[in-house]
Motif scaffolding. Structure first.
Motif, PDB file in Angstrom:
ATOM      1  N   GLY A  88       0.806  -1.217   0.000  1.00  8.44           N
ATOM      2  CA  GLY A  88       0.000   0.000   0.000  1.00  8.44           C
ATOM      3  C   GLY A  88       0.833   1.258   0.000  1.00  8.44           C
ATOM      4  O   GLY A  88       0.431   2.267   0.581  1.00  8.44           O
ATOM      5  N   GLY A  89       2.025   1.211  -0.582  1.00  8.92           N
ATOM      6  CA  GLY A  89       2.887   2.380  -0.637  1.00  8.92           C
ATOM      7  C   GLY A  89       2.260   3.494  -1.459  1.00  8.92           C
ATOM      8  O   GLY A  89       1.306   3.322  -2.182  1.00  8.92           O
ATOM      9  N   ARG A  90       2.825   4.701  -1.338  1.00 10.77           N
ATOM     10  CA  ARG A  90       2.267   5.838  -2.036  1.00 10.77           C
ATOM     11  C   ARG A  90       3.150   6.227  -3.197  1.00 10.77           C
ATOM     12  O   ARG A  90       4.321   5.888  -3.239  1.00 10.77           O
ATOM     13  CB  ARG A  90       2.121   7.022  -1.083  1.00 10.77           C
ATOM     14  N   ALA A  91       2.571   6.962  -4.142  1.00  9.68           N
ATOM     15  CA  ALA A  91       3.288   7.290  -5.364  1.00  9.68           C
ATOM     16  C   ALA A  91       4.105   8.568  -5.245  1.00  9.68           C
ATOM     17  O   ALA A  91       5.086   8.742  -5.940  1.00  9.68           O
ATOM     18  CB  ALA A  91       2.287   7.437  -6.516  1.00  9.68           C
ATOM     19  N   SER A  92       3.694   9.514  -4.363  1.00 10.90           N
ATOM     20  CA  SER A  92       4.358  10.809  -4.307  1.00 10.90           C
ATOM     21  C   SER A  92       5.546  10.779  -3.344  1.00 10.90           C
ATOM     22  O   SER A  92       5.611   9.973  -2.427  1.00 10.90           O
ATOM     23  CB  SER A  92       3.362  11.881  -3.855  1.00 10.90           C
ATOM     24  N   SER A  93       6.491  11.700  -3.575  1.00 11.71           N
ATOM     25  CA  SER A  93       7.642  11.831  -2.692  1.00 11.71           C
ATOM     26  C   SER A  93       7.217  12.487  -1.384  1.00 11.71           C
ATOM     27  O   SER A  93       6.154  13.108  -1.285  1.00 11.71           O
ATOM     28  CB  SER A  93       8.721  12.675  -3.370  1.00 11.71           C
ATOM     29  N   LEU A  94       8.070  12.393  -0.380  1.00 13.55           N
ATOM     30  CA  LEU A  94       7.807  13.041   0.897  1.00 13.55           C
ATOM     31  C   LEU A  94       7.908  14.558   0.739  1.00 13.55           C
ATOM     32  O   LEU A  94       8.794  15.069   0.046  1.00 13.55           O
ATOM     33  CB  LEU A  94       8.809  12.571   1.942  1.00 13.55           C
ATOM     34  N   THR A  95       7.029  15.281   1.401  1.00 16.56           N
ATOM     35  CA  THR A  95       7.103  16.738   1.401  1.00 16.56           C
ATOM     36  C   THR A  95       8.317  17.173   2.223  1.00 16.56           C
ATOM     37  O   THR A  95       8.920  16.368   2.958  1.00 16.56           O
ATOM     38  CB  THR A  95       5.843  17.350   2.015  1.00 16.56           C
ATOM     39  N   LEU A  96       8.680  18.450   2.142  1.00 15.21           N
ATOM     40  CA  LEU A  96       9.797  18.961   2.936  1.00 15.21           C
ATOM     41  C   LEU A  96       9.535  18.765   4.424  1.00 15.21           C
ATOM     42  O   LEU A  96      10.441  18.396   5.177  1.00 15.21           O
ATOM     43  CB  LEU A  96      10.029  20.439   2.623  1.00 15.21           C
ATOM     44  N   GLU A  97       8.316  19.019   4.852  1.00 13.47           N
ATOM     45  CA  GLU A  97       7.970  18.839   6.261  1.00 13.47           C
ATOM     46  C   GLU A  97       8.108  17.372   6.674  1.00 13.47           C
ATOM     47  O   GLU A  97       8.615  17.072   7.759  1.00 13.47           O
ATOM     48  CB  GLU A  97       6.549  19.333   6.511  1.00 13.47           C
ATOM     49  N   GLU A  98       7.684  16.464   5.801  1.00 14.32           N
ATOM     50  CA  GLU A  98       7.794  15.038   6.105  1.00 14.32           C
ATOM     51  C   GLU A  98       9.257  14.586   6.114  1.00 14.32           C
ATOM     52  O   GLU A  98       9.652  13.760   6.945  1.00 14.32           O
ATOM     53  CB  GLU A  98       6.984  14.224   5.105  1.00 14.32           C
ATOM     54  N   GLN A  99      10.063  15.112   5.190  1.00 14.25           N
ATOM     55  CA  GLN A  99      11.490  14.795   5.199  1.00 14.25           C
ATOM     56  C   GLN A  99      12.131  15.241   6.504  1.00 14.25           C
ATOM     57  O   GLN A  99      12.898  14.502   7.118  1.00 14.25           O
ATOM     58  CB  GLN A  99      12.189  15.476   4.024  1.00 14.25           C
ATOM     59  N   GLN A 100      11.832  16.465   6.911  1.00 12.80           N
ATOM     60  CA  GLN A 100      12.397  16.994   8.158  1.00 12.80           C
ATOM     61  C   GLN A 100      11.995  16.134   9.345  1.00 12.80           C
ATOM     62  O   GLN A 100      12.812  15.811  10.207  1.00 12.80           O
ATOM     63  CB  GLN A 100      11.913  18.431   8.352  1.00 12.80           C
ATOM     64  N   GLY A 101      10.716  15.750   9.390  1.00 11.10           N
ATOM     65  CA  GLY A 101      10.253  14.912  10.485  1.00 11.10           C
ATOM     66  C   GLY A 101      10.930  13.555  10.501  1.00 11.10           C
ATOM     67  O   GLY A 101      11.294  13.039  11.574  1.00 11.10           O
ATOM     68  N   LEU A 102      11.129  12.957   9.311  1.00  7.89           N
ATOM     69  CA  LEU A 102      11.779  11.653   9.242  1.00  7.89           C
ATOM     70  C   LEU A 102      13.232  11.756   9.668  1.00  7.89           C
ATOM     71  O   LEU A 102      13.744  10.859  10.355  1.00  7.89           O
ATOM     72  CB  LEU A 102      11.672  11.089   7.825  1.00  7.89           C
ATOM     73  N   VAL A 103      13.917  12.842   9.294  1.00 12.76           N
ATOM     74  CA  VAL A 103      15.301  13.040   9.751  1.00 12.76           C
ATOM     75  C   VAL A 103      15.350  13.076  11.276  1.00 12.76           C
ATOM     76  O   VAL A 103      16.237  12.496  11.910  1.00 12.76           O
ATOM     77  CB  VAL A 103      15.888  14.329   9.149  1.00 12.76           C
ATOM     78  N   GLY A 104      14.376  13.749  11.887  1.00 13.77           N
ATOM     79  CA  GLY A 104      14.325  13.799  13.347  1.00 13.77           C
ATOM     80  C   GLY A 104      14.130  12.435  13.969  1.00 13.77           C
ATOM     81  O   GLY A 104      14.777  12.091  14.970  1.00 13.77           O
ATOM     82  N   GLU A 105      13.251  11.622  13.393  1.00 14.93           N
ATOM     83  CA  GLU A 105      13.018  10.282  13.931  1.00 14.93           C
ATOM     84  C   GLU A 105      14.231   9.377  13.730  1.00 14.93           C
ATOM     85  O   GLU A 105      14.594   8.596  14.616  1.00 14.93           O
ATOM     86  CB  GLU A 105      11.773   9.672  13.284  1.00 14.93           C
ATOM     87  N   LEU A 106      14.869   9.473  12.564  1.00 18.19           N
ATOM     88  CA  LEU A 106      16.050   8.644  12.311  1.00 18.19           C
ATOM     89  C   LEU A 106      17.207   9.033  13.229  1.00 18.19           C
ATOM     90  O   LEU A 106      17.973   8.164  13.662  1.00 18.19           O
ATOM     91  CB  LEU A 106      16.478   8.781  10.843  1.00 18.19           C
ATOM     92  N   THR A 107      17.328  10.321  13.520  1.00 15.78           N
ATOM     93  CA  THR A 107      18.387  10.777  14.425  1.00 15.78           C
ATOM     94  C   THR A 107      18.222  10.139  15.802  1.00 15.78           C
ATOM     95  O   THR A 107      19.183   9.636  16.401  1.00 15.78           O
ATOM     96  CB  THR A 107      18.363  12.308  14.540  1.00 15.78           C
ATOM     97  N   PHE A 108      16.991  10.131  16.301  1.00 13.97           N
ATOM     98  CA  PHE A 108      16.745   9.507  17.609  1.00 13.97           C
ATOM     99  C   PHE A 108      16.875   7.990  17.527  1.00 13.97           C
ATOM    100  O   PHE A 108      17.402   7.343  18.438  1.00 13.97           O
ATOM    101  CB  PHE A 108      15.364   9.890  18.135  1.00 13.97           C
ATOM    102  N   LEU A 109      16.418   7.395  16.426  1.00 17.03           N
ATOM    103  CA  LEU A 109      16.517   5.944  16.262  1.00 17.03           C
ATOM    104  C   LEU A 109      17.970   5.490  16.338  1.00 17.03           C
ATOM    105  O   LEU A 109      18.281   4.468  16.965  1.00 17.03           O
ATOM    106  CB  LEU A 109      15.901   5.527  14.923  1.00 17.03           C
ATOM    107  N   ARG A 110      18.883   6.249  15.729  1.00 22.74           N
ATOM    108  CA  ARG A 110      20.303   5.896  15.801  1.00 22.74           C
ATOM    109  C   ARG A 110      20.819   5.980  17.230  1.00 22.74           C
ATOM    110  O   ARG A 110      21.583   5.115  17.678  1.00 22.74           O
ATOM    111  CB  ARG A 110      21.124   6.814  14.877  1.00 22.74           C
TER     112      ARG A 110
END
Length: 319
Positions: A121-143
């Motif tokens: 059920g993946g999506r076709a569009s790329s992540l928005t800038l806000e979504e990219q920023q949020g994912l960077v924040g989550e990955l930083t904590f995940l590491r």
């Protein structure tokens, strides 16, 4: 009109080249009765072995062959043969663009990953800038969690992309991740009444990280952050599978164009969400739901904590 079955005239153990004029050795293969498949012949098994996606009703694996090796994709559910043929031809088309056999293998695996996302059920569009920023924040904590508490605990706790109300859920702690630009107004967006709701038996923390978008060559792009995080989950087996599934659940696609937009991770502030913290409680009046609001960080200052968040997670509830 029903497409021709490329496996129809193959005997078990046979293989036939997909395209006699193709650059790489892709074969229609029937290694055993009832297992039609696609094979990319390799000079040898790659070292280290790349992690392969797991798709329902498919077998994807590396196999040793006489005088070489192969990446094999086999179909277990013969009722899906027509769709499987479409998948195979798409994968071959992606691999044939490669400039070398190594590149062709990489492109083939990446295309299989895209099919993995589509089937989930993946999506076709790329992540928005806000979504990219949020994912960077989550990955930083995940590491940070993976390095401090171990990759298994880290990936088990990253529950937000899998639909949980909190971004990270540990046994006795929950963490909500928020990001903001360093120069932005001191507010963060709370997207539901459940994000800062109490969880019985758990301490709840709000982690806010300043992340700024910059132009190359400063900072790291989203692909860089994903690669750095992926290295912490490289051991084969369930840990990597869960990492991959959770990552793709965020909408991330390795083929999307995130190279130019780069991110600089700045200071982080952690707050404990407890009695008196400014928030809208989850027990709303009847008929009111899906509340979104802006949280002023100045009002959260009395709840700021200086201790390492991973250490607080390790310690658990106050005694």
């Amino acid at each position: 009109m029903k497409p021709l079955d490329p496996w129809e005239k193959l005997e078990p153990g046979d293989a036939r080249r997909v395209d006699s004029a193709g650059k790489f050795d892709f074969f229609w293969a029937l290694p055993e009765l009832g297992m039609p498949g696609l094979m990319l012949r390799l000079a040898s098994l790659p070292r280290p072995l790349p992690q392969l996606p797991k798709l329902k009703d498919l077998q994807i694996s590396f196999r040793s062959l006489t005088g070489g090796a192969a990446l094999f994709v086999g179909l277990k559910d013969l009722s899906q043969l027509e769709v499987f043929q479409i998948l195979c031809r798409d994968v071959v088309a992606a691999g044939e663009v490669g400039v070398s056999l190594e590149d062709a293998l990489s492109r083939t695996i990446r295309r299989l990953l895209r099919w993995h996302r589509l089937m989930r059920g993946g999506r076709a569009s790329s992540l928005t800038l806000e979504e990219q920023q949020g994912l960077v924040g989550e990955l930083t904590f995940l590491r940070e969690v993976a390095l401090s508490l171990g990759p298994q605990i880290a990936i088990n706790a990253w529950t937000g992309p899998r639909g949980a109300p909190k971004d990270f859920e540990f046994t006795t702690s929950c963490v909500e991740i928020k990001t903001k630009r360093a120069a932005a107004r001191p507010f963060v967006s709370i997207s539901s009444e459940h994000q800062l709701a109490d969880v019985p038996g758990c301490r709840l923390y709000l982690r806010v990280t300043n992340i700024t978008s910059v132009v190359s060559p400063e900072g790291e792009n989203l692909h860089d952050h994903v690669r750095a995080t992926s290295k912490l989950f490289e051991n084969p087996g369930s840990i990597f599978d869960m990492w991959e599934e959770t990552l793709f659940s965020t909408g991330y696609d390795p083929d999307d164009a995130y190279d130019e937009r780069r991110w600089v991770v700045g200071n982080t502030t952690v707050y404990e969400v407890r009695d008196g913290f400014p928030r809208i409680a989850a027990d709303l009046p009847h008929g009111i739901e899906n509340v979104r609001y802006q949280l002023a960080l100045d009002a959260c200052t009395p709840f700021e904590i200086s201790q390492s968040l991973t250490e607080l997670v390790r310690e658990g509830p106050e005694q």
